[in-house]
Design a protein around this motif. Sequence first.
Motif, PDB file in Angstrom:
ATOM      1  N   ALA A   1       0.806  -1.416  -0.094  1.00 23.04           N
ATOM      2  CA  ALA A   1      -0.014   0.188  -0.051  1.00 23.04           C
ATOM      3  C   ALA A   1       0.936   1.243   0.061  1.00 23.04           C
ATOM      4  CB  ALA A   1      -0.966   0.053   1.368  1.00 23.04           C
ATOM      5  N   GLU A   2       1.307   1.667  -1.234  1.00 25.52           N
ATOM      6  CA  GLU A   2       1.931   3.060  -1.179  1.00 25.52           C
ATOM      7  C   GLU A   2       1.212   4.214  -2.061  1.00 25.52           C
ATOM      8  OE1 GLU A   2       5.659   1.740  -2.839  1.00 25.52           O
ATOM      9  OE2 GLU A   2       6.130   0.465  -1.561  1.00 25.52           O
ATOM     10  N   ASP A   3       1.253   5.279  -1.347  1.00 23.33           N
ATOM     11  CA  ASP A   3       0.400   6.479  -1.693  1.00 23.33           C
ATOM     12  C   ASP A   3       0.852   6.808  -3.028  1.00 23.33           C
ATOM     13  OD1 ASP A   3      -1.065   6.486   0.753  1.00 23.33           O
ATOM     14  OD2 ASP A   3       0.320   8.051   1.555  1.00 23.33           O
ATOM     15  N   TRP A   4       1.887   6.883  -3.615  1.00 22.02           N
ATOM     16  CA  TRP A   4       2.273   7.189  -4.746  1.00 22.02           C
ATOM     17  C   TRP A   4       1.607   6.376  -5.999  1.00 22.02           C
ATOM     18  CZ3 TRP A   4       4.671   3.996  -8.502  1.00 22.02           C
ATOM     19  CH2 TRP A   4       5.372   3.071  -8.070  1.00 22.02           C
ATOM     20  N   VAL A   5       1.186   5.161  -5.808  1.00 28.63           N
ATOM     21  CA  VAL A   5       0.586   4.428  -6.901  1.00 28.63           C
ATOM     22  C   VAL A   5      -0.776   4.988  -6.916  1.00 28.63           C
ATOM     23  CG1 VAL A   5      -0.114   2.110  -7.719  1.00 28.63           C
ATOM     24  CG2 VAL A   5       1.784   2.177  -6.383  1.00 28.63           C
ATOM     25  N   TYR A   6      -1.543   5.003  -5.540  1.00 27.70           N
ATOM     26  CA  TYR A   6      -2.837   5.470  -5.685  1.00 27.70           C
ATOM     27  C   TYR A   6      -3.067   7.161  -6.226  1.00 27.70           C
ATOM     28  CZ  TYR A   6      -4.618   1.401  -3.516  1.00 27.70           C
ATOM     29  OH  TYR A   6      -4.820   0.004  -3.200  1.00 27.70           O
ATOM     30  N   ASP A   7      -2.043   7.946  -5.815  1.00 25.23           N
ATOM     31  CA  ASP A   7      -1.854   9.372  -6.222  1.00 25.23           C
ATOM     32  C   ASP A   7      -1.697   9.415  -7.680  1.00 25.23           C
ATOM     33  OD1 ASP A   7      -2.192  10.014  -3.749  1.00 25.23           O
ATOM     34  OD2 ASP A   7       0.104  10.540  -3.326  1.00 25.23           O
TER      35      ASP A   7
ATOM     36  N   GLU B   1     -12.235   2.708  -1.730  1.00 30.24           N
ATOM     37  CA  GLU B   1     -12.213   1.332  -0.839  1.00 30.24           C
ATOM     38  C   GLU B   1     -10.862   1.558  -0.260  1.00 30.24           C
ATOM     39  OE1 GLU B   1     -12.342  -3.158  -0.671  1.00 30.24           O
ATOM     40  OE2 GLU B   1     -12.493  -2.285  -2.606  1.00 30.24           O
ATOM     41  N   ALA B   2      -9.586   1.698  -1.072  1.00 29.30           N
ATOM     42  CA  ALA B   2      -8.255   2.032  -0.688  1.00 29.30           C
ATOM     43  C   ALA B   2      -8.032   2.834   0.880  1.00 29.30           C
ATOM     44  CB  ALA B   2      -7.494   2.061  -1.654  1.00 29.30           C
ATOM     45  N   ALA B   3      -8.954   3.973   0.390  1.00 33.21           N
ATOM     46  CA  ALA B   3      -8.825   5.235   1.370  1.00 33.21           C
ATOM     47  C   ALA B   3      -9.628   4.544   2.669  1.00 33.21           C
ATOM     48  CB  ALA B   3      -9.454   6.232   0.802  1.00 33.21           C
TER      49      ALA B   3
ATOM     50  N   ALA C   1      -5.285   9.553   1.211  1.00 32.00           N
ATOM     51  CA  ALA C   1      -5.963  10.718   0.277  1.00 32.00           C
ATOM     52  C   ALA C   1      -6.553  11.856   0.995  1.00 32.00           C
ATOM     53  CB  ALA C   1      -6.834  10.143  -0.829  1.00 32.00           C
ATOM     54  N   ASP C   2      -6.351  13.267   0.614  1.00 33.30           N
ATOM     55  CA  ASP C   2      -6.903  14.173   1.266  1.00 33.30           C
ATOM     56  C   ASP C   2      -8.282  14.248   1.159  1.00 33.30           C
ATOM     57  OD1 ASP C   2      -7.659  15.992  -1.180  1.00 33.30           O
ATOM     58  OD2 ASP C   2      -5.501  15.743  -1.534  1.00 33.30           O
TER      59      ASP C   2
ATOM     60  N   LEU D   1     -14.094  11.880  -5.472  1.00 37.13           N
ATOM     61  CA  LEU D   1     -14.586  10.507  -5.882  1.00 37.13           C
ATOM     62  C   LEU D   1     -15.949  10.197  -5.565  1.00 37.13           C
ATOM     63  CD1 LEU D   1     -11.045   9.200  -4.642  1.00 37.13           C
ATOM     64  CD2 LEU D   1     -11.723   9.221  -7.265  1.00 37.13           C
ATOM     65  N   ARG D   2     -16.243  10.845  -4.169  1.00 43.95           N
ATOM     66  CA  ARG D   2     -17.569  10.191  -3.921  1.00 43.95           C
ATOM     67  C   ARG D   2     -18.653  10.863  -5.024  1.00 43.95           C
ATOM     68  NH1 ARG D   2     -15.779  12.197   1.303  1.00 43.95           N
ATOM     69  NH2 ARG D   2     -14.858  10.243   2.367  1.00 43.95           N
ATOM     70  N   GLN D   3     -18.437  12.095  -5.134  1.00 44.63           N
ATOM     71  CA  GLN D   3     -19.480  12.855  -6.206  1.00 44.63           C
ATOM     72  C   GLN D   3     -19.316  12.395  -7.713  1.00 44.63           C
ATOM     73  OE1 GLN D   3     -21.431  15.316  -5.766  1.00 44.63           O
ATOM     74  NE2 GLN D   3     -22.188  15.403  -7.824  1.00 44.63           N
ATOM     75  N   LEU D   4     -17.979  11.848  -8.037  1.00 40.41           N
ATOM     76  CA  LEU D   4     -18.100  11.207  -9.463  1.00 40.41           C
ATOM     77  C   LEU D   4     -18.633   9.823  -9.245  1.00 40.41           C
ATOM     78  CD1 LEU D   4     -14.553  12.246 -10.522  1.00 40.41           C
ATOM     79  CD2 LEU D   4     -16.535  12.911 -11.582  1.00 40.41           C
TER      80      LEU D   4
END
Length: 248
Positions: free
Chosen positions: A174-180, A213-215, A222-223, A230-233
């Motif tokens: 679980a590395e932030d840079w991948v999700y970012d 889910e990851a967050a 994620a901020d 993401l929720r809105q989309l």
Amino acid sequence: DYGSMVNERVGTGEWEDGRELGDTWAARNAFSYGKGDERGAARPEVLQALLKSTERVVQEVDSVEYGLTDIQEYYANTGALVAAANAAKEEDYDDEDEDKPKRKPKRVACSIVETFGEDVTPRDLEDTLRLEYRTKLLNPRWAEAMADQGSGGAYEISQRMTALVGWGATSGFAEDWVYDGAHERYVEDAEMREKLRRSNPQAFRNVLRRMLEAAGRGMWNADEDTLAQLRQLYSETEDELEGVRTRP
């Protein structure tokens, strides 16, 4: 049913922690085959003994076409095997006499050997995953090529997002840079976002779902602004799939 069923559980989100997925893998693989009538006899005690003695899992990858992040079976078996071995060692640790000094068991390592090229030097699982995510999911040329394929390409992107969560669930990757990077590539980029939503809204919804889910599971820091977007989309895409028109 066929397989470990771990990918099914990751796909539906019906799991709480990696140990639970390791137990699922073990329950599906605790059968032995041999001479005579030994045709699928349950031997969970044998498997548990093997898992408790496991220090390293080694996975061979023999095709350049399919890597660890391309198909669900790798995390559902290799990753889940790592989770099962860690769970078995932790169970031993929990069962030890509380009056005796205890040393927490060392986490099981995992090596990947790619035999389709000249260099067959084993690499750590984490290093292999980092390389694959840089060269595929986060690679702009790969992303554009997939998106230009239409529905099928969007599906491939979606499947890799599910696999990203699967590796986090089973091996702890679980590395932030991948999700970012995935968020920047497939959500923040308006042109890419619309291309995916038009060609395969179900796949785009899954991309959004896996990020949320990851967050929620603590795999991605994620901020709040990103999560709100993401929720809105996700809500808009869900409405469109249900036939509710929310945009002109």
